[in-house]
Structure formats: C-alpha cells, structure tokens
Design a protein around this motif. Structure first.
Motif, PDB file in Angstrom:
ATOM      1  N   LEU A  73      26.586  25.116   8.298  1.00  0.00           N
ATOM      2  CA  LEU A  73      27.595  25.722   9.150  1.00  0.00           C
ATOM      3  C   LEU A  73      28.183  26.888   8.367  1.00  0.00           C
ATOM      4  N   ARG A  74      28.148  28.085   8.970  1.00  0.00           N
ATOM      5  CA  ARG A  74      28.695  29.286   8.330  1.00  0.00           C
ATOM      6  C   ARG A  74      29.919  29.734   9.107  1.00  0.00           C
ATOM      7  N   SER A  75      30.885  30.258   8.379  1.00  0.00           N
ATOM      8  CA  SER A  75      32.043  30.879   9.010  1.00  0.00           C
ATOM      9  C   SER A  75      32.301  32.209   8.331  1.00  0.00           C
ATOM     10  N   SER A  76      32.622  33.213   9.132  1.00  0.00           N
ATOM     11  CA  SER A  76      32.887  34.556   8.617  1.00  0.00           C
ATOM     12  C   SER A  76      34.087  35.146   9.334  1.00  0.00           C
ATOM     13  N   ARG A  77      34.710  36.097   8.666  1.00  0.00           N
ATOM     14  CA  ARG A  77      35.703  36.952   9.319  1.00  0.00           C
ATOM     15  C   ARG A  77      35.019  38.264   9.636  1.00  0.00           C
ATOM     16  N   LEU A  78      35.261  38.771  10.817  1.00  0.00           N
ATOM     17  CA  LEU A  78      34.709  40.055  11.236  1.00  0.00           C
ATOM     18  C   LEU A  78      35.846  41.058  11.359  1.00  0.00           C
ATOM     19  N   ASN A  79      35.628  42.254  10.843  1.00  0.00           N
ATOM     20  CA  ASN A  79      36.581  43.348  10.970  1.00  0.00           C
ATOM     21  C   ASN A  79      35.768  44.559  11.413  1.00  0.00           C
ATOM     22  N   ASN A  80      35.675  44.755  12.713  1.00  0.00           N
ATOM     23  CA  ASN A  80      34.771  45.734  13.287  1.00  0.00           C
ATOM     24  C   ASN A  80      35.531  46.919  13.879  1.00  0.00           C
ATOM     25  N   ALA A  81      34.830  48.036  14.025  1.00  0.00           N
ATOM     26  CA  ALA A  81      35.419  49.235  14.601  1.00  0.00           C
ATOM     27  C   ALA A  81      34.529  49.724  15.745  1.00  0.00           C
ATOM     28  N   PHE A  82      35.148  50.413  16.685  1.00  0.00           N
ATOM     29  CA  PHE A  82      34.479  50.859  17.907  1.00  0.00           C
ATOM     30  C   PHE A  82      34.955  52.267  18.251  1.00  0.00           C
ATOM     31  N   ARG A  83      34.103  53.001  18.985  1.00  0.00           N
ATOM     32  CA  ARG A  83      34.465  54.342  19.420  1.00  0.00           C
ATOM     33  C   ARG A  83      33.966  54.539  20.856  1.00  0.00           C
ATOM     34  N   ARG A  84      34.815  55.187  21.654  1.00  0.00           N
ATOM     35  CA  ARG A  84      34.404  55.536  23.017  1.00  0.00           C
ATOM     36  C   ARG A  84      33.528  56.781  22.924  1.00  0.00           C
ATOM     37  N   GLU A  85      32.321  56.674  23.453  1.00  0.00           N
ATOM     38  CA  GLU A  85      31.380  57.786  23.491  1.00  0.00           C
ATOM     39  C   GLU A  85      31.077  58.093  24.950  1.00  0.00           C
ATOM     40  N   PRO A  86      30.371  59.178  25.230  1.00  0.00           N
ATOM     41  CA  PRO A  86      30.091  59.512  26.640  1.00  0.00           C
ATOM     42  C   PRO A  86      29.444  58.373  27.435  1.00  0.00           C
ATOM     43  N   GLY A  87      28.631  57.540  26.802  1.00  0.00           N
ATOM     44  CA  GLY A  87      27.991  56.423  27.500  1.00  0.00           C
ATOM     45  C   GLY A  87      28.789  55.136  27.488  1.00  0.00           C
ATOM     46  N   GLY A  88      29.975  55.152  26.915  1.00  0.00           N
ATOM     47  CA  GLY A  88      30.799  53.949  26.820  1.00  0.00           C
ATOM     48  C   GLY A  88      31.140  53.645  25.371  1.00  0.00           C
ATOM     49  N   TRP A  89      31.751  52.517  25.145  1.00  0.00           N
ATOM     50  CA  TRP A  89      32.159  52.109  23.798  1.00  0.00           C
ATOM     51  C   TRP A  89      30.938  51.700  22.990  1.00  0.00           C
ATOM     52  N   ARG A  90      30.958  52.031  21.693  1.00  0.00           N
ATOM     53  CA  ARG A  90      29.890  51.651  20.768  1.00  0.00           C
ATOM     54  C   ARG A  90      30.527  51.095  19.491  1.00  0.00           C
ATOM     55  N   ILE A  91      29.782  50.266  18.808  1.00  0.00           N
ATOM     56  CA  ILE A  91      30.211  49.740  17.517  1.00  0.00           C
ATOM     57  C   ILE A  91      30.011  50.834  16.471  1.00  0.00           C
ATOM     58  N   THR A  92      31.050  51.099  15.676  1.00  0.00           N
ATOM     59  CA  THR A  92      30.920  52.051  14.579  1.00  0.00           C
ATOM     60  C   THR A  92      30.944  51.354  13.217  1.00  0.00           C
ATOM     61  N   ARG A  93      31.425  50.131  13.191  1.00  0.00           N
ATOM     62  CA  ARG A  93      31.408  49.369  11.942  1.00  0.00           C
ATOM     63  C   ARG A  93      31.359  47.883  12.263  1.00  0.00           C
ATOM     64  N   THR A  94      30.419  47.203  11.622  1.00  0.00           N
ATOM     65  CA  THR A  94      30.412  45.746  11.571  1.00  0.00           C
ATOM     66  C   THR A  94      30.670  45.383  10.119  1.00  0.00           C
ATOM     67  N   ARG A  95      31.754  44.686   9.872  1.00  0.00           N
ATOM     68  CA  ARG A  95      32.085  44.249   8.508  1.00  0.00           C
ATOM     69  C   ARG A  95      32.315  42.744   8.563  1.00  0.00           C
ATOM     70  N   THR A  96      31.537  42.016   7.785  1.00  0.00           N
ATOM     71  CA  THR A  96      31.622  40.561   7.789  1.00  0.00           C
ATOM     72  C   THR A  96      31.888  40.053   6.375  1.00  0.00           C
ATOM     73  N   GLU A  97      32.792  39.085   6.287  1.00  0.00           N
ATOM     74  CA  GLU A  97      33.160  38.482   5.008  1.00  0.00           C
ATOM     75  C   GLU A  97      33.067  36.964   5.136  1.00  0.00           C
ATOM     76  N   ASN A  98      32.414  36.340   4.183  1.00  0.00           N
ATOM     77  CA  ASN A  98      32.253  34.894   4.197  1.00  0.00           C
ATOM     78  C   ASN A  98      33.600  34.174   4.126  1.00  0.00           C
ATOM     79  N   VAL A  99      33.769  33.147   4.956  1.00  0.00           N
ATOM     80  CA  VAL A  99      34.895  32.228   4.848  1.00  0.00           C
ATOM     81  C   VAL A  99      34.407  30.955   4.163  1.00  0.00           C
ATOM     82  N   PHE A 100      33.298  30.368   4.679  1.00  0.00           N
ATOM     83  CA  PHE A 100      32.690  29.220   4.006  1.00  0.00           C
ATOM     84  C   PHE A 100      31.273  29.021   4.516  1.00  0.00           C
TER      85      PHE A 100
END
Length: 188
Positions: free
Chosen positions: A140-167
C-alpha cells in the motif's frame, strides 16, 4: 453600506462561476490521470500502454514537469521536464517487463484542495494506492500530490505533477481476492 450595481453583481457572480467551473475541470483532469494510471487500465478500447500514454499526455502542457520529491521519491522517480521527457518516464514505467508482474493498482484521492487564480491553479491531494503482484506480494503506497494547472486554448492542462512519499506498507499475501485481469467498466 454602499449600493452594488447589477453589473457589478453579475460580474462577481460570473467570476465565481468561472472559478467553480475551473475547479471542476481540474478535478476531472486529476481524476482522469489517476484513472488512466490504474492497472488494469479501465479505459475501454485501450489495448496497449502506448495508447494509455497518449491519453495521459493529452492532459499535460508541452512544458510540464513530472517529479518525485523528498527523501524517498527523489531518487526513485527523479524529474522529467517537458512532454517528451514525461512520455519517456511513462514508457519506462509501462515498458519494462516486471518480475513479478503488476496485476492491480488503483488510485484513491482524498483531502482535495484546489486554488484557482485566473488562468493558473494549484491542487493538493493525498493519494492512496494498493499494488498487487503476480507472486502474491502486495503493498500500500500513499503520496502527497502538489500539482499545477494552466488554462490553455483547448482547456486546462497539467503543468506540474509533484509527488512525495507519505508511506509504503507491505500487505499480507492474499489480503485481496477477486480482482479483475482486465477491466470491462467502460465497455459499451
């Protein structure tokens, strides 16, 4: 007390609705990303991992960053900058023949916090994910996610996926049963 004009009220309501719509789209994008990363992949008609990766990459901006951070994930995942590097990251993950093979993983998101600021947004989640392998081992894995997004002409897109282990917690063999070898959830 000052009088607020109808135009100001409508403008404020429009702004607030825009924020709610942005939050909803960001929530859908993050959930879709996790859905596409599940094993077996529940997206109907996705016969191979290259197609899965194509669908995941549709969620990302060209200049996005995918990174594992912290004392455990820094060395395990590292950092991929730009769409080509992120694609290569996923190709390594699904392209490697694993022994034991990964039979099942499912992503659960909780503790959501989305903040929209115009055409940019951030989102934080806690992620929980069971993994089952062909040799009977499981974790069983657990992580914290701290992600960023940007509105582009085609809609919102992910600009950052940042994951940190919890356990990471080993699970007893046989703790789960009756799991599918293939998903038919989305089958017409």
């Amino acid at each position: 007390m000052t009088a607020v004009s109808i135009e100001e009220t409508v403008a404020e309501l429009a702004r607030r609705v825009g924020v709610l719509e942005a939050e909803a789209e960001i929530r859908r994008i993050q959930a879709r990303y996790m859905f596409l990363c599940d094993t077996p992949c529940p997206e109907f008609g996705v016969a191979d991992d290259e197609r899965r990766i194509d669908l995941i990459m549709e969620l990302y901006a060209e200049d996005a960053v995918w990174e594992g951070v912290g004392e455990y994930y820094d060395g395990q995942f590292g950092r991929a900058e730009g769409a080509a590097a992120i694609r290569a990251h996923f190709q390594r993950f699904w392209g490697e023949k694993r022994d034991p093979a990964l039979l099942l993983n499912a992503h659960y998101l909780t503790s959501e916090q989305i903040r929209v600021d115009g055409d940019a947004a951030t989102g934080q989640w806690i992620h929980l994910q069971p993994w089952l392998f062909s040799d009977g081992t499981a974790l069983l894995r657990s992580s914290r996610l701290n992600n960023a997004f940007r509105r582009e002409p085609g809609g919102w897109r992910i600009t950052r996926t940042r994951t940190e282990n919890v356990f990471i917690a080993p699970l007893s063999p046989g703790w789960a049963s009756d799991y599918p070898s293939a998903s038919v959830l989305m089958k017409p």
